[in-house]
Design an enzyme around this catalytic site. Structure first.
Site, PDB file in Angstrom:
ATOM      1  N   ASP A  27      61.161  60.143  27.801  1.00  0.00           N
ATOM      2  CA  ASP A  27      60.540  61.092  26.874  1.00  0.00           C
ATOM      3  C   ASP A  27      61.335  62.396  26.865  1.00  0.00           C
ATOM      4  O   ASP A  27      61.686  62.920  25.815  1.00  0.00           O
ATOM      5  CB  ASP A  27      59.090  61.334  27.305  1.00  0.00           C
ATOM      6  CG  ASP A  27      58.377  62.311  26.384  1.00  0.00           C
ATOM      7  OD1 ASP A  27      58.499  62.168  25.158  1.00  0.00           O
ATOM      8  OD2 ASP A  27      57.701  63.223  26.905  1.00  0.00           O
ATOM      9  N   TYR A  50      52.660  57.316  32.468  1.00  0.00           N
ATOM     10  CA  TYR A  50      51.834  57.378  31.259  1.00  0.00           C
ATOM     11  C   TYR A  50      50.576  56.517  31.381  1.00  0.00           C
ATOM     12  O   TYR A  50      49.581  56.786  30.724  1.00  0.00           O
ATOM     13  CB  TYR A  50      52.634  56.905  30.038  1.00  0.00           C
ATOM     14  CG  TYR A  50      53.421  57.991  29.351  1.00  0.00           C
ATOM     15  CD1 TYR A  50      54.400  58.702  30.036  1.00  0.00           C
ATOM     16  CD2 TYR A  50      53.187  58.310  28.019  1.00  0.00           C
ATOM     17  CE1 TYR A  50      55.131  59.690  29.405  1.00  0.00           C
ATOM     18  CE2 TYR A  50      53.915  59.297  27.374  1.00  0.00           C
ATOM     19  CZ  TYR A  50      54.885  59.989  28.076  1.00  0.00           C
ATOM     20  OH  TYR A  50      55.602  60.974  27.445  1.00  0.00           O
ATOM     21  N   ASP A 110      67.663  64.454  36.838  1.00  0.00           N
ATOM     22  CA  ASP A 110      68.023  65.866  36.654  1.00  0.00           C
ATOM     23  C   ASP A 110      69.511  66.006  36.324  1.00  0.00           C
ATOM     24  O   ASP A 110      69.907  66.749  35.427  1.00  0.00           O
ATOM     25  CB  ASP A 110      67.634  66.710  37.878  1.00  0.00           C
ATOM     26  CG  ASP A 110      68.158  66.152  39.195  1.00  0.00           C
ATOM     27  OD1 ASP A 110      68.605  64.984  39.235  1.00  0.00           O
ATOM     28  OD2 ASP A 110      68.130  66.886  40.213  1.00  0.00           O
ATOM     29  N   ASP A 150      64.397  63.863  23.925  1.00  0.00           N
ATOM     30  CA  ASP A 150      64.314  65.127  23.179  1.00  0.00           C
ATOM     31  C   ASP A 150      65.610  65.909  23.351  1.00  0.00           C
ATOM     32  O   ASP A 150      66.134  66.505  22.410  1.00  0.00           O
ATOM     33  CB  ASP A 150      63.147  65.992  23.685  1.00  0.00           C
ATOM     34  CG  ASP A 150      61.873  65.789  22.875  1.00  0.00           C
ATOM     35  OD1 ASP A 150      61.694  64.668  22.336  1.00  0.00           O
ATOM     36  OD2 ASP A 150      61.056  66.723  22.774  1.00  0.00           O
ATOM     37  N   LYS A 184      64.846  58.847  39.796  1.00  0.00           N
ATOM     38  CA  LYS A 184      64.939  59.816  40.888  1.00  0.00           C
ATOM     39  C   LYS A 184      64.761  59.037  42.189  1.00  0.00           C
ATOM     40  O   LYS A 184      63.759  59.197  42.899  1.00  0.00           O
ATOM     41  CB  LYS A 184      63.855  60.890  40.733  1.00  0.00           C
ATOM     42  CG  LYS A 184      64.163  61.960  39.692  1.00  0.00           C
ATOM     43  CD  LYS A 184      65.199  62.998  40.142  1.00  0.00           C
ATOM     44  CE  LYS A 184      64.607  63.983  41.121  1.00  0.00           C
ATOM     45  NZ  LYS A 184      65.624  64.983  41.536  1.00  0.00           N
TER      46      LYS A 184
HETATM   47  C1  IPM Z   1      57.244  60.717  22.028  1.00  0.00           C
HETATM   48  C2  IPM Z   1      56.085  61.680  22.066  1.00  0.00           C
HETATM   49  C3  IPM Z   1      54.879  60.980  22.661  1.00  0.00           C
HETATM   50  C4  IPM Z   1      55.203  60.626  24.095  1.00  0.00           C
HETATM   51  C5  IPM Z   1      53.553  61.745  22.572  1.00  0.00           C
HETATM   52  C6  IPM Z   1      53.223  62.153  21.149  1.00  0.00           C
HETATM   53  C7  IPM Z   1      52.419  60.953  23.166  1.00  0.00           C
HETATM   54  O1  IPM Z   1      56.440  62.838  22.749  1.00  0.00           O
HETATM   55  O2  IPM Z   1      57.092  59.643  21.443  1.00  0.00           O
HETATM   56  O3  IPM Z   1      58.298  61.045  22.579  1.00  0.00           O
HETATM   57  O4  IPM Z   1      55.054  61.457  25.006  1.00  0.00           O
HETATM   58  O5  IPM Z   1      55.624  59.486  24.322  1.00  0.00           O
HETATM   59 MG    MG Z   2      58.500  62.936  23.297  1.00  0.00          MG
END
Ligand code: IPM
Ligand code: MG
Length: 369
Positions: A251, A143, A227, A255, A194
């Site tokens: 990240d 990042y 993975d 999710d 990884k």
């Molecule tokens: C998160 C989001 C952010 C990230 C974006 C909005 C920059 O996806 O907080 O998970 O990638 O960190």
């Molecule tokens: Mg995210």
């Protein structure tokens, strides 16, 4: 009562303002009942700040965030700003906050509330009772790594570069958070990278192992490739207690973990810096879901991830543990009463609005308090 707790509210874009509004109603409830008081001020971030101030995060807002005891953020981004140059995108506002506040440890708990077991796309037996915590490194890795950018090659085609980079210090400080939290939970930490293809992953693995051997030998440490971790999260998520991983894998995996709980609309987060001499840490709290432009402004979003983020604020920034438990329980009871926003709607249940969910949580608080 303790001195006022300074909260900077940054609602941002899309559904951000709607979910933050319901969350601040919860803060006001504590104020009204003289349980805890908060001094809330508001600022602009993301697309909202671009429109009003020409930048995704004004210097003055950055300063206010650094001075606040805690920042509550809604969401940033949306199609309106998608075509802006990279450095001016709404997301840069959020990344600047994380970087300049040095919020290196991002806590993303994924818990399945009993009434929501049926809302998960996974089988009930796979997710019932799930309670895992992802600790995501938040201020390093790909990042922020240099060099980065897009350049044009002599033949006119282009080349995009990002750099994955971690130092010992960066790995150790976030791994330490993982070990400490594992000690307070079920004593298990899974470190994810990884190492089979990335040197930074190999370093990550070695440093985490070293820290384990020297300071946390009682924690049950395992290592896993990212993975495989993605696969294990949907195969058998209850094998995990605490997961510690880098910025990008965190990240993605968070999710994935969020969906185990039924909806991205349920997952809160806390982003924490290092404690200073007085024990105070910089901190930002935000729901993991994004700005959801498709449902923005329709009073349809699920405010629970943001409300649960506020509960994390009570716990981690203000040491108000009973109050945090109270909010968690109010959310549980709201769900137990059948209240559902569209994202967690199940057959036979009534769909309510963002405001309606806020009302239901407040009513549950009234009953509990
Ligand atoms: C998160 C989001 C952010 C990230 C974006 C909005 C920059 O996806 O907080 O998970 O990638 O960190
Ligand atoms: Mg995210």
């Amino acid at each position: 009562m303790a001195a006022n707790r300074k909260i900077l509210s940054l609602p941002g874009d899309g559904i951000g303002p709607e979910v933050v509004r319901q969350t601040l109603r919860v803060a006001e409830w504590f104020d009204r009942h003289r349980i805890a008081s908060f001094d809330v001020s508001e600022g602009l971030v993301g697309g909202a700040a671009i429109d009003a101030q020409g930048t995704p995060l004004a210097d003055q807002t950055m300063r206010r965030a650094l001075e606040a005891d805690a920042v509550l953020l809604g969401a940033v981004g949306g199609p309106k700003w998608d075509n802006l140059p990279f450095a001016q995108k709404p997301e840069r506002g959020l990344l600047r906050l994380r970087k300049e506040m040095d919020l290196f440890a991002n806590l993303r708990p994924a818990m399945v509330f009993a009434p929501l077991v049926g809302a998960s796309t996974l089988k009930p037996e796979v997710v019932t009772g799930l309670d895992l915590l992802i600790v995501r490194e938040l201020t390093g890795g790909v990042y922020f790594g240099e060099p980065r950018g897009i350049s044009t090659l002599p033949d006119g085609t282009r080349r995009g570069v990002n750099t994955q980079v971690y130092t010992t210090a960066e790995i150790v400080r976030v791994a330490r958070v993982g070990f400490e939290l594992a000690l307070k939970r079920h004593g298990k930490l899974c470190s994810v990278e990884k190492a089979n293809v990335m040197e930074s992953g190999q370093l990550w693995r070695e440093e985490v192992q070293k820290l384990h051997d020297s300071e946390y030998p009682t924690v049950e440490l395992s290592h896993m490739y990212a993975d495989n971790c993605a696969m294990q999260l949907v195969r058998n998520p209850k094998q995990f207690d605490v997961i510690v991983t880098d910025n990008l894998f965190g990240d993605i995996l968070s999710d994935c973990a969020a969906m185990l709980t039924g909806s991205l609309g349920m997952l809160p987060s806390a982003s924490l810096g290092a404690a200073d001499a007085s024990g105070r840490r910089k901190a930002l709290y935000e729901p993991v879901h994004g700005s959801a432009p498709d449902i923005a402004g329709k009073d349809a979003a699920n405010p629970l991830a943001c409300i649960l983020s506020f509960a994390m604020m009570l716990r981690y920034s203000f040491d108000l543990r009973d109050e945090a438990d109270l909010v968690d329980r109010a959310v549980q009871n709201a769900l137990g009463s059948g209240a559902r926003t569209g994202d967690i709607l199940q057959p036979g249940m009534q769909r309510i609005s963002t405001t309606g969910m806020g009302d239901t949580v407040l009513a549950a608080l009234e009953k509990l308090g």
